[in-house]
Scaffold this motif. Structure first.
Motif, PDB file in Angstrom:
ATOM      1  N   ALA A 111      17.078  83.949  33.798  1.00 39.29           N
ATOM      2  CA  ALA A 111      18.181  83.530  34.667  1.00 39.29           C
ATOM      3  C   ALA A 111      17.811  83.669  36.140  1.00 39.29           C
ATOM      4  CB  ALA A 111      19.440  84.345  34.359  1.00 39.29           C
ATOM      5  N   TYR A 112      16.893  84.610  36.425  1.00 41.79           N
ATOM      6  CA  TYR A 112      16.497  84.845  37.815  1.00 41.79           C
ATOM      7  C   TYR A 112      15.076  84.374  38.092  1.00 41.79           C
ATOM      8  CZ  TYR A 112      20.795  87.458  38.289  1.00 41.79           C
ATOM      9  OH  TYR A 112      22.123  87.795  38.325  1.00 41.79           O
ATOM     10  N   ASP A 113      14.428  83.830  37.084  1.00 43.14           N
ATOM     11  CA  ASP A 113      13.075  83.299  37.265  1.00 43.14           C
ATOM     12  C   ASP A 113      12.977  82.023  36.450  1.00 43.14           C
ATOM     13  OD1 ASP A 113      10.513  83.035  38.098  1.00 43.14           O
ATOM     14  OD2 ASP A 113       9.692  84.707  36.931  1.00 43.14           O
TER      15      ASP A 113
ATOM     16  N   GLU B 111      19.407  78.034  32.548  1.00 45.04           N
ATOM     17  CA  GLU B 111      19.013  79.446  32.388  1.00 45.04           C
ATOM     18  C   GLU B 111      19.974  80.393  33.094  1.00 45.04           C
ATOM     19  OE1 GLU B 111      16.953  77.134  33.678  1.00 45.04           O
ATOM     20  OE2 GLU B 111      15.602  76.786  31.977  1.00 45.04           O
ATOM     21  N   TYR B 112      20.663  79.909  34.135  1.00 50.04           N
ATOM     22  CA  TYR B 112      21.545  80.786  34.915  1.00 50.04           C
ATOM     23  C   TYR B 112      22.949  80.739  34.305  1.00 50.04           C
ATOM     24  CZ  TYR B 112      23.473  83.263  38.936  1.00 50.04           C
ATOM     25  OH  TYR B 112      24.099  84.187  39.741  1.00 50.04           O
ATOM     26  N   GLY B 113      23.104  81.456  33.205  1.00 44.45           N
ATOM     27  CA  GLY B 113      24.360  81.431  32.473  1.00 44.45           C
ATOM     28  C   GLY B 113      25.560  81.927  33.259  1.00 44.45           C
ATOM     29  N   LEU B 114      25.335  82.813  34.219  1.00 46.06           N
ATOM     30  CA  LEU B 114      26.438  83.362  35.029  1.00 46.06           C
ATOM     31  C   LEU B 114      27.292  82.273  35.660  1.00 46.06           C
ATOM     32  CD1 LEU B 114      24.190  85.674  35.447  1.00 46.06           C
ATOM     33  CD2 LEU B 114      25.411  86.170  37.538  1.00 46.06           C
ATOM     34  N   GLY B 115      26.599  81.330  36.255  1.00 43.36           N
ATOM     35  CA  GLY B 115      27.291  80.295  37.019  1.00 43.36           C
ATOM     36  C   GLY B 115      28.262  79.548  36.120  1.00 43.36           C
TER      37      GLY B 115
ATOM     38  N   LEU C  56      34.584  87.411  42.793  1.00 41.00           N
ATOM     39  CA  LEU C  56      34.137  86.700  41.598  1.00 41.00           C
ATOM     40  C   LEU C  56      32.614  86.607  41.517  1.00 41.00           C
ATOM     41  CD1 LEU C  56      36.767  83.793  41.749  1.00 41.00           C
ATOM     42  CD2 LEU C  56      36.908  85.939  40.463  1.00 41.00           C
ATOM     43  N   GLY C  57      32.150  86.013  40.431  1.00 43.08           N
ATOM     44  CA  GLY C  57      30.740  85.640  40.314  1.00 43.08           C
ATOM     45  C   GLY C  57      29.777  86.793  40.153  1.00 43.08           C
ATOM     46  N   SER C  58      30.290  88.018  40.011  1.00 40.62           N
ATOM     47  CA  SER C  58      29.447  89.211  39.894  1.00 40.62           C
ATOM     48  C   SER C  58      28.711  89.547  41.185  1.00 40.62           C
ATOM     49  CB  SER C  58      28.442  89.088  38.737  1.00 40.62           C
ATOM     50  OG  SER C  58      28.046  90.374  38.307  1.00 40.62           O
TER      51      SER C  58
ATOM     52  N   THR D  26      14.430  91.901  47.877  1.00 39.76           N
ATOM     53  CA  THR D  26      15.433  91.039  48.505  1.00 39.76           C
ATOM     54  C   THR D  26      16.802  91.063  47.807  1.00 39.76           C
ATOM     55  OG1 THR D  26      14.528  89.213  47.206  1.00 39.76           O
ATOM     56  CG2 THR D  26      13.775  89.421  49.486  1.00 39.76           C
ATOM     57  N   GLU D  27      16.842  91.452  46.538  1.00 41.31           N
ATOM     58  CA  GLU D  27      18.155  91.444  45.870  1.00 41.31           C
ATOM     59  C   GLU D  27      18.172  92.314  44.626  1.00 41.31           C
ATOM     60  OE1 GLU D  27      19.751  87.718  44.107  1.00 41.31           O
ATOM     61  OE2 GLU D  27      21.623  88.213  45.118  1.00 41.31           O
ATOM     62  N   SER D  28      19.334  92.910  44.355  1.00 40.65           N
ATOM     63  CA  SER D  28      19.591  93.552  43.065  1.00 40.65           C
ATOM     64  C   SER D  28      20.794  92.866  42.441  1.00 40.65           C
ATOM     65  CB  SER D  28      19.978  95.021  43.246  1.00 40.65           C
ATOM     66  OG  SER D  28      18.977  95.703  43.920  1.00 40.65           O
TER      67      SER D  28
HETATM   68  C1  AVJ Z   1      25.819  85.439  43.859  1.00 41.33           C
HETATM   69  C2  AVJ Z   1      25.028  87.668  43.891  1.00 41.33           C
HETATM   70  C3  AVJ Z   1      26.152  86.836  41.974  1.00 41.33           C
HETATM   71  O1  AVJ Z   1      23.139  88.088  41.672  1.00 41.33           O
HETATM   72  O2  AVJ Z   1      23.341  86.514  40.202  1.00 41.33           O
HETATM   73  C4  AVJ Z   1      21.457  84.104  41.811  1.00 41.33           C
HETATM   74  C5  AVJ Z   1      22.873  85.609  43.381  1.00 41.33           C
HETATM   75  N1  AVJ Z   1      20.404  85.518  43.024  1.00 41.33           N
HETATM   76  N2  AVJ Z   1      20.154  83.993  41.544  1.00 41.33           N
HETATM   77  C6  AVJ Z   1      23.425  86.933  41.355  1.00 41.33           C
HETATM   78  C7  AVJ Z   1      21.618  85.079  42.749  1.00 41.33           C
HETATM   79  C8  AVJ Z   1      19.520  84.825  42.286  1.00 41.33           C
HETATM   80  C9  AVJ Z   1      23.943  85.964  42.419  1.00 41.33           C
HETATM   81  N3  AVJ Z   1      25.205  86.483  43.045  1.00 41.33           N
END
Ligand code: AVJ
Length: 328
Positions: free
Chosen positions: A211-213, A58-62, A166-168, A287-289
């Motif tokens: 991707a985040y859940d 699900e976490y396509g970014l990686g 990198l990695g956004s 905790t995060e955006s």
């Molecule tokens: C490492 C900040 C790019 O925001 O996608 C991944 C961290 N948080 N899943 C992101 C993250 C939850 C990630 N970064």
């Protein structure tokens, strides 16, 4: 070949801990939306969980980040001629950086300077990249801009500095702060120094939410580990069973937000910080955006911050961009 894997430590453990402690107090004493800085996710457990996240379907970014650098590192480094030294903001585990370093090492000896506030991340990065021929690594346990300043001071005559972000990770900043950050990076650079910037692109909301859940709950564990870390390092008494991982997409800000929602009214004591506070039932700690961009927006943001874009590469499986900028 000779490698020099070592870390230049920033501060004694005591100071790092008191910074953590004061950031926690500031974020949690806010009478409005309570917050914790996402940079504290990455202790040993958090870094391992993040690496697990990067393997989730699900976490396509990686996977997009790795795939793109595997595919395009040669082309990217061909755009950055001459003798080049590399600084990386937020080294992470170094898996994507490998391809860039190997591409550059085909033409020169490489000095690579990862910069991270997490000593743990630097050790992981050295373990991953320390064995590449022709590459020397010196890690800086520093905040990004402080570390970059020190790396820039090590520049030899005629050498070009290339900064990797990198990695956004830039997505953790809101838009104005992200642009300001690029401007501050620019102020440390010389004309024609390079910046390679990874950004996750806007895409359908359901895919972003997943991707985040993720259904296996790895991201939920990553999020909750922030409270567990406070318990471990600052003698907090957060009861992790009374928190839910919450993910939402804010359409007007074009960002994913991660929160921890308290399922009950509770009092929390953080002994080492000498701090206690209350959470209402349903109240969240933000905790995060993770801001999402369009590819044109990235170019414009870079231009306003003092760069020109010399190339962009895309992943179409999971829309993601690597943008190469030169300092103007
Ligand atoms: C490492 C900040 C790019 O925001 O996608 C991944 C961290 N948080 N899943 C992101 C993250 C939850 C990630 N970064």
């Amino acid at each position: 070949m000779l490698t020099i894997p070592r870390v230049v430590p920033a501060v004694e453990a005591g100071r790092a801990l008191s910074e953590f402690s004061s950031d926690v107090i500031v974020g949690l004493s806010n009478p409005g939306q309570k917050e914790l800085p996402s940079k504290y996710f990455y202790d040993e457990v958090g870094s391992a969980l993040f690496e697990a996240i990067c393997t989730l379907p699900e976490y396509g970014l990686g996977r997009a980040g790795k795939r793109m650098l595997e595919r395009y590192s040669g082309e990217i480094m061909d755009c950055v001629p001459g003798q080049v030294m590399i600084a990386e903001l937020g080294s992470g585990s170094g898996q994507q950086t490998r391809w860039l370093l190997e591409a550059l090492a085909r033409r020169q000896r490489v000095n690579y300077y990862p910069i991270d506030i997490s000593r743990n991340a630097l050790f992981r990065c050295q373990a991953e990249l320390g064995q590449i021929e022709m590459v020397s690594i010196v890690g800086f346990e520093r905040a990004y801009l402080d570390g970059l300043q020190e790396v820039a001071a090590r520049r030899h005559d005629g050498e070009r500095l290339m900064v990797l972000f990198l990695g956004s990770t830039i997505g953790n900043f809101d838009r104005p702060a992200g642009e300001q950050f690029l401007r501050e990076v620019r102020s440390i650079l010389r004309p024609d120094d390079a910046l390679l910037l990874g950004t996750d692109l806007i895409k359908p909301i359901p895919a972003l939410i997943l991707a985040y859940d993720d259904p296996a709950g790895v991201t939920a564990a990553f999020n909750k580990n922030l409270l567990a870390r406070i318990n471990r390092e600052l003698e907090g008494d957060f009861d992790l069973r009374c928190f839910e991982h919450v993910v939402r997409y804010d359409e007007s800000e074009r960002r994913i937000e991660m929160h921890l929602r308290s399922t009950v009214w509770q009092r929390v004591v953080i002994r080492k910080a000498g701090f206690r506070f209350y959470l209402r039932e349903g109240e969240t700690i933000w905790t995060e955006s993770a801001h999402k961009y369009s590819s044109e927006e990235v170019v414009q943001m870079g231009e306003r911050a003092g760069y020109r874009c010399v190339g962009q590469w895309f992943d179409f499986e999971w829309p993601f961009a690597e943008s190469l900028f030169f300092a103007v």
